[in-house]
Design a protein around this motif. Structure first.
Motif, PDB file in Angstrom:
ATOM      1  N   GLY A  11      38.069  58.902  75.247  1.00 44.39           N
ATOM      2  CA  GLY A  11      38.107  60.344  75.441  1.00 44.39           C
ATOM      3  C   GLY A  11      37.607  61.149  74.257  1.00 44.39           C
ATOM      4  O   GLY A  11      37.572  62.377  74.298  1.00 44.39           O
ATOM      5  N   LYS A  12      37.195  60.484  73.198  1.00 48.60           N
ATOM      6  CA  LYS A  12      36.744  61.164  71.986  1.00 48.60           C
ATOM      7  C   LYS A  12      35.264  60.862  71.728  1.00 48.60           C
ATOM      8  O   LYS A  12      34.754  59.808  72.116  1.00 48.60           O
ATOM      9  CB  LYS A  12      37.560  60.710  70.780  1.00 48.60           C
ATOM     10  N   THR A  13      34.603  61.779  71.059  1.00 52.43           N
ATOM     11  CA  THR A  13      33.237  61.531  70.614  1.00 52.43           C
ATOM     12  C   THR A  13      33.265  60.573  69.431  1.00 52.43           C
ATOM     13  O   THR A  13      34.088  60.718  68.522  1.00 52.43           O
ATOM     14  CB  THR A  13      32.543  62.840  70.205  1.00 52.43           C
ATOM     15  N   ILE A  14      32.397  59.580  69.450  1.00 49.65           N
ATOM     16  CA  ILE A  14      32.318  58.580  68.382  1.00 49.65           C
ATOM     17  C   ILE A  14      31.058  58.823  67.565  1.00 49.65           C
ATOM     18  O   ILE A  14      29.975  59.044  68.124  1.00 49.65           O
ATOM     19  CB  ILE A  14      32.307  57.155  68.969  1.00 49.65           C
ATOM     20  N   THR A  15      31.181  58.806  66.253  1.00 46.47           N
ATOM     21  CA  THR A  15      30.015  58.861  65.369  1.00 46.47           C
ATOM     22  C   THR A  15      29.718  57.451  64.880  1.00 46.47           C
ATOM     23  O   THR A  15      30.613  56.743  64.390  1.00 46.47           O
ATOM     24  CB  THR A  15      30.274  59.790  64.166  1.00 46.47           C
ATOM     25  N   CYS A  16      28.477  57.020  65.031  1.00 50.55           N
ATOM     26  CA  CYS A  16      28.108  55.657  64.667  1.00 50.55           C
ATOM     27  C   CYS A  16      26.640  55.604  64.278  1.00 50.55           C
ATOM     28  O   CYS A  16      25.932  56.612  64.325  1.00 50.55           O
ATOM     29  CB  CYS A  16      28.389  54.704  65.831  1.00 50.55           C
ATOM     30  N   ARG A  17      26.174  54.418  63.901  1.00 49.35           N
ATOM     31  CA  ARG A  17      24.769  54.223  63.547  1.00 49.35           C
ATOM     32  C   ARG A  17      23.948  53.876  64.782  1.00 49.35           C
ATOM     33  O   ARG A  17      24.420  53.153  65.657  1.00 49.35           O
ATOM     34  CB  ARG A  17      24.612  53.104  62.523  1.00 49.35           C
ATOM     35  N   ALA A  18      22.731  54.387  64.809  1.00 53.32           N
ATOM     36  CA  ALA A  18      21.803  54.048  65.888  1.00 53.32           C
ATOM     37  C   ALA A  18      20.379  54.171  65.368  1.00 53.32           C
ATOM     38  O   ALA A  18      20.113  54.895  64.401  1.00 53.32           O
ATOM     39  CB  ALA A  18      22.001  54.973  67.085  1.00 53.32           C
ATOM     40  N   ALA A  19      19.483  53.451  66.004  1.00 54.74           N
ATOM     41  CA  ALA A  19      18.057  53.552  65.666  1.00 54.74           C
ATOM     42  C   ALA A  19      17.411  54.558  66.609  1.00 54.74           C
ATOM     43  O   ALA A  19      17.576  54.466  67.826  1.00 54.74           O
ATOM     44  CB  ALA A  19      17.386  52.200  65.791  1.00 54.74           C
ATOM     45  N   ILE A  20      16.683  55.516  66.043  1.00 52.59           N
ATOM     46  CA  ILE A  20      16.051  56.562  66.846  1.00 52.59           C
ATOM     47  C   ILE A  20      14.542  56.530  66.657  1.00 52.59           C
ATOM     48  O   ILE A  20      14.039  56.444  65.534  1.00 52.59           O
ATOM     49  CB  ILE A  20      16.590  57.954  66.473  1.00 52.59           C
ATOM     50  N   ALA A  21      13.819  56.596  67.772  1.00 51.34           N
ATOM     51  CA  ALA A  21      12.375  56.813  67.742  1.00 51.34           C
ATOM     52  C   ALA A  21      12.165  58.313  67.910  1.00 51.34           C
ATOM     53  O   ALA A  21      12.329  58.854  69.007  1.00 51.34           O
ATOM     54  CB  ALA A  21      11.692  56.039  68.865  1.00 51.34           C
ATOM     55  N   TRP A  22      11.838  59.007  66.814  1.00 49.50           N
ATOM     56  CA  TRP A  22      11.752  60.463  66.849  1.00 49.50           C
ATOM     57  C   TRP A  22      10.477  60.948  67.534  1.00 49.50           C
ATOM     58  O   TRP A  22      10.470  61.981  68.190  1.00 49.50           O
ATOM     59  CB  TRP A  22      11.841  61.032  65.438  1.00 49.50           C
ATOM     60  N   LYS A  23       9.391  60.197  67.378  1.00 46.79           N
ATOM     61  CA  LYS A  23       8.142  60.582  68.021  1.00 46.79           C
ATOM     62  C   LYS A  23       7.301  59.338  68.268  1.00 46.79           C
ATOM     63  O   LYS A  23       7.576  58.264  67.720  1.00 46.79           O
ATOM     64  CB  LYS A  23       7.372  61.594  67.169  1.00 46.79           C
ATOM     65  N   THR A  24       6.267  59.484  69.067  1.00 50.22           N
ATOM     66  CA  THR A  24       5.422  58.354  69.453  1.00 50.22           C
ATOM     67  C   THR A  24       4.872  57.628  68.232  1.00 50.22           C
ATOM     68  O   THR A  24       4.272  58.242  67.349  1.00 50.22           O
ATOM     69  CB  THR A  24       4.244  58.842  70.314  1.00 50.22           C
ATOM     70  N   GLY A  25       5.098  56.318  68.200  1.00 50.28           N
ATOM     71  CA  GLY A  25       4.539  55.483  67.143  1.00 50.28           C
ATOM     72  C   GLY A  25       5.238  55.584  65.812  1.00 50.28           C
ATOM     73  O   GLY A  25       4.820  54.931  64.852  1.00 50.28           O
ATOM     74  N   SER A  26       6.316  56.355  65.719  1.00 50.97           N
ATOM     75  CA  SER A  26       7.008  56.503  64.437  1.00 50.97           C
ATOM     76  C   SER A  26       7.858  55.277  64.128  1.00 50.97           C
ATOM     77  O   SER A  26       8.256  54.530  65.028  1.00 50.97           O
ATOM     78  CB  SER A  26       7.899  57.746  64.450  1.00 50.97           C
TER      79      SER A  26
END
Length: 381
Positions: A11-26
């Motif tokens: 029921g709570k928002t969790i803050t954690c690590r994740a890999a993000i692709a911010w834009k094409t090919g980045s």
């Protein structure tokens, strides 16, 4: 390593690590993200492991129809952290696999005995959103899109209940993530989709993760000859160990590879598998088949808007061209059984796992993938 939950985060928002692709090919960036609680009919999962699939690389490069920024990954194993209202198939603490292709058990594909490409999938095309058209991820105040409603390159993810497969409690979570994609996609294409016959001849275009699993399925089915095709000869020793009898590098041939395959077999192969996703290799696989009874299976995911052109008069000779997704398995019904088969030593997925690295070595894992030095690299959280 599996960890026990110390505090109640339901029921709570969790803050954690994740890999993000911010834009094409980045280059993928490891960021702190906020993961919302699951809504109705959704499941939040604490990821334990995730494999790096070629489809993830294609998505990051913008070769697929997908919205940026997004969290990649779809081949994952984890433990249910919390569930939304109405979820009945899993409970907190269950071991599960994420499924890029769900099984709603209500649509025309799910209700048909041969269908498995559920109409609630988010691959072709990909909206990057959950079924209610919203996201469960935010980073730096921005909405982050999902990848095929799976997004496994994160310590926690949220997926629809229809895209979760509960698996045996004895499953080793540092390995079984590949049973959510690589194994059913490759091994399943041979044993379940093609139903490769004993004594048959096969050719496999692409000897990466999925191609290697196809080879394993052909060998298990009793194929007498398995020809492997790849431009990276460093893959050949591993391919031979899995069952390939002949290795071909198209760049070293003086003739088109399909012509060489036809000469090697005299009449063409019984079964051809394309595990790359390129139009040229799809045509080569088709042209490698026996004209009358050969079966050509397209397993690799092609880039958006690519086209396939065949010589129309040749089609009437009897060859079969078949698209395959996740080995034609109905995902929630069948994939847990593959895990059980592994635990019972009916199949051995271990040779497909060549590297295991901690999640923070994500970039090294992709370097290994791009260099062709790995069959499958699993990231561990």
């Amino acid at each position: 390593m599996e960890r026990k939950f110390i505090m109640d985060t339901s029921g709570k928002t969790i803050t954690c690590r994740a890999a993000i692709a911010w834009k094409t090919g980045s280059t993928l960036a490891i960021e702190e993200v906020q993961v919302d609680p699951p809504k109705a009919r959704e499941v939040r999962i604490k990821m334990i492991s995730t494999g790096i699939c070629g489809t993830d690389d294609h998505a990051v490069k913008g070769l697929l129809s997908i919205n940026f920024p997004f969290i990649p990954g779809h081949e994952g194993a984890g433990i249910v952290e919390s569930i939304g209202e109405g979820v009945s198939s899993v409970k907190p603490g269950d071991k599960v696999l994420t499924l890029a292709i769900p099984q709603c058990r209500e649509c025309s594909s799910c209700l048909h005995p041969k269908g498995n490409f559920c109409e609630k999938q988010d691959v072709l095309p990909s909206s990057g959103l959950m079924l209610d058209k919203t996201s469960r991820f935010t980073c730096k105040g921005k909405k982050i899109y999902h990848s095929f409603r799976a997004s496994t390159f994160t310590e926690y993810t949220v997926v629809p209940e229809i895209a979760v497969a509960k698996i045996d409690a004895a499953a080793p979570m540092d390995k079984v993530s590949i049973i959510s994609c690589e194994v059913p996609t490759g091994y399943g294409a041979a044993v379940n989709s093609a139903k490769v016959t004993r004594g048959s001849t096969c050719v496999v275009f692409g000897l990466g993760g999925v191609g290697s699993a196809i080879v394993m399925g052909c060998k298990a089915s009793g194929a007498s000859r398995i020809i492997g095709v790849d431009i990276n000869e460093e893959k050949f020793p591993r391919a031979r160990a899995l069952g390939v009898t002949d290795c071909l590098n198209p760049r070293n041939l003086k003739k088109p590879v399909q012509q060489v395959v036809m000469e090697m077999t005299r009449v063409g192969v019984d079964f051809a598998f394309e595990a790359i996703g390129l139009s040229d290799t799809m045509i080569a696989a088709w042209d490698s088949c026996h004209r009358s009874y050969g079966v050509c299976l397209m397993v690799g995911v092609a880039s958006s808007n690519s086209q396939l052109s065949l010589n129309a008069p040749d089609i009437i000779s009897g060859r079969t061209l078949k698209g395959v997704c996740l080995g034609d398995y109905k995902t929630r019904d069948c994939i847990p059984q593959l895990v059980t088969d592994y635990l019972q030593n009916k199949i051995n997925i271990d040779p497909l796992i060549t590297h295991q690295l901690p999640f923070d070595q994500l970039h090294k894992a992709f370097e290994l993938y791009h260099a062709g030095k790995t069959i499958r690299c699993i990231l561990l959280f």
